[in-house]
Design a protein around this motif. Structure first.
Motif, mmCIF file in Angstrom:
data_model
loop_
_atom_site.group_PDB
_atom_site.id
_atom_site.type_symbol
_atom_site.label_atom_id
_atom_site.label_comp_id
_atom_site.label_asym_id
_atom_site.label_seq_id
_atom_site.Cartn_x
_atom_site.Cartn_y
_atom_site.Cartn_z
ATOM 1 N N UNK A 129 6.214 -13.502 -78.110
ATOM 2 C CA UNK A 129 7.157 -13.248 -79.202
ATOM 3 C C UNK A 129 8.519 -13.138 -78.537
ATOM 4 N N UNK A 130 9.295 -14.210 -78.616
ATOM 5 C CA UNK A 130 10.595 -14.236 -77.941
ATOM 6 C C UNK A 130 11.698 -14.516 -78.949
ATOM 7 N N UNK A 131 12.891 -14.073 -78.614
ATOM 8 C CA UNK A 131 14.035 -14.232 -79.492
ATOM 9 C C UNK A 131 14.285 -12.947 -80.247
ATOM 10 N N UNK A 132 15.162 -13.030 -81.256
ATOM 11 C CA UNK A 132 15.457 -11.858 -82.069
ATOM 12 C C UNK A 132 15.891 -12.296 -83.463
ATOM 13 N N UNK A 133 15.787 -11.360 -84.409
ATOM 14 C CA UNK A 133 16.137 -11.685 -85.793
ATOM 15 C C UNK A 133 15.262 -12.812 -86.318
ATOM 16 N N UNK A 134 15.880 -13.729 -87.062
ATOM 17 C CA UNK A 134 15.134 -14.889 -87.588
ATOM 18 C C UNK A 134 14.965 -15.988 -86.545
ATOM 19 N N UNK A 135 15.643 -15.840 -85.406
ATOM 20 C CA UNK A 135 15.539 -16.828 -84.321
ATOM 21 C C UNK A 135 14.483 -16.374 -83.325
ATOM 22 N N UNK A 136 13.234 -16.295 -83.812
ATOM 23 C CA UNK A 136 12.109 -15.882 -82.975
ATOM 24 C C UNK A 136 11.082 -16.989 -82.911
ATOM 25 N N UNK A 137 10.484 -17.141 -81.753
ATOM 26 C CA UNK A 137 9.404 -18.070 -81.518
ATOM 27 C C UNK A 137 8.188 -17.221 -81.190
ATOM 28 N N UNK B 197 -3.152 -28.161 -77.351
ATOM 29 C CA UNK B 197 -2.828 -26.847 -76.814
ATOM 30 C C UNK B 197 -2.083 -25.989 -77.835
ATOM 31 N N UNK B 198 -1.018 -26.550 -78.408
ATOM 32 C CA UNK B 198 -0.205 -25.787 -79.346
ATOM 33 C C UNK B 198 0.246 -26.680 -80.487
ATOM 34 N N UNK B 199 0.121 -26.172 -81.689
ATOM 35 C CA UNK B 199 0.642 -26.818 -82.888
ATOM 36 C C UNK B 199 1.812 -25.998 -83.383
ATOM 37 N N UNK B 200 2.723 -26.629 -84.090
ATOM 38 C CA UNK B 200 3.923 -25.978 -84.590
ATOM 39 C C UNK B 200 3.815 -25.752 -86.086
ATOM 40 N N UNK B 201 4.230 -24.580 -86.540
ATOM 41 C CA UNK B 201 4.436 -24.303 -87.959
ATOM 42 C C UNK B 201 5.771 -23.577 -88.088
ATOM 43 N N UNK B 202 6.542 -23.901 -89.112
ATOM 44 C CA UNK B 202 7.810 -23.206 -89.294
ATOM 45 C C UNK B 202 7.605 -21.834 -89.929
ATOM 46 N N UNK B 203 8.532 -20.952 -89.670
ATOM 47 C CA UNK B 203 8.542 -19.676 -90.369
ATOM 48 C C UNK B 203 9.903 -19.471 -91.015
ATOM 49 N N UNK B 204 9.916 -18.737 -92.112
ATOM 50 C CA UNK B 204 11.168 -18.367 -92.770
ATOM 51 C C UNK B 204 11.494 -16.912 -92.471
ATOM 52 N N UNK B 205 10.454 -16.121 -92.259
ATOM 53 C CA UNK B 205 10.579 -14.701 -91.972
ATOM 54 C C UNK B 205 9.573 -14.382 -90.869
ATOM 55 N N UNK B 206 10.041 -14.225 -89.633
ATOM 56 C CA UNK B 206 9.102 -14.030 -88.524
ATOM 57 C C UNK B 206 8.217 -12.801 -88.690
ATOM 58 N N UNK B 207 8.752 -11.713 -89.242
ATOM 59 C CA UNK B 207 7.930 -10.512 -89.408
ATOM 60 C C UNK B 207 6.811 -10.737 -90.428
#
Length: 136
Positions: free
Chosen positions: A33-41, A6-16
């Motif tokens: 797109x939830x969260x704010x700043x760099x703490x976004x999923x 269903x869902x795989x995970x990849x990390x991000x360093x810069x969500x934008x």
């Protein structure tokens, strides 16, 4: 048993920057797109495939991760060895050209591999390896 991925995970360093890569360059839909700043999923996925997603997440947000583990994760992401995903396309050359034109970091141009597949590779803005193989 009826199990799907269903869902795989990849990390991000810069969500934008990750959003621009997966939405604008790869053409994936943004599902959440939830969260704010760099703490976004951010959940993205291919159009027409609502049951398959990639969760782009801050890699060290888990409160159970130690400072040493956060350092190792950051080092691995910087080297491009922390996360990767294998995608597929019926038109590998066109997909490759679209990604290159979009400014994606090319790791490998389309290549016929000795083990029978044709593929290419890029890095996303977080350094994750994105391999794309041609399907027939």
């Amino acid at each position: 048993m009826d199990i799907t991925i269903h869902t795989s995970f990849l990390p991000h360093a810069d969500p934008d920057a990750s959003l621009v890569f997966y939405r604008d360059t790869l053409g994936f839909e943004v599902r959440s797109d939830v969260g704010h700043g760099k703490m976004r999923w951010i959940t993205v996925g291919p159009a027409g495939q609502p049951g398959t997603s990639i969760l782009l997440a801050p890699p060290a947000a888990d409160p159970g991760i130690t400072d040493d583990e956060r350092r190792v994760i950051a080092e691995m992401m910087a080297k491009g060895t922390y996360g990767w995903i294998l995608l597929a396309s019926r038109s590998l050359d066109a997909t490759f050209e679209k990604l290159r034109a979009g400014g994606a970091e090319v790791v490998q141009e389309p290549t016929d591999q000795p083990y029978g597949i044709r593929d290419c590779a890029f890095r996303d803005p977080a350094g994750n390896m994105v391999r794309i193989q041609e399907i027939h």
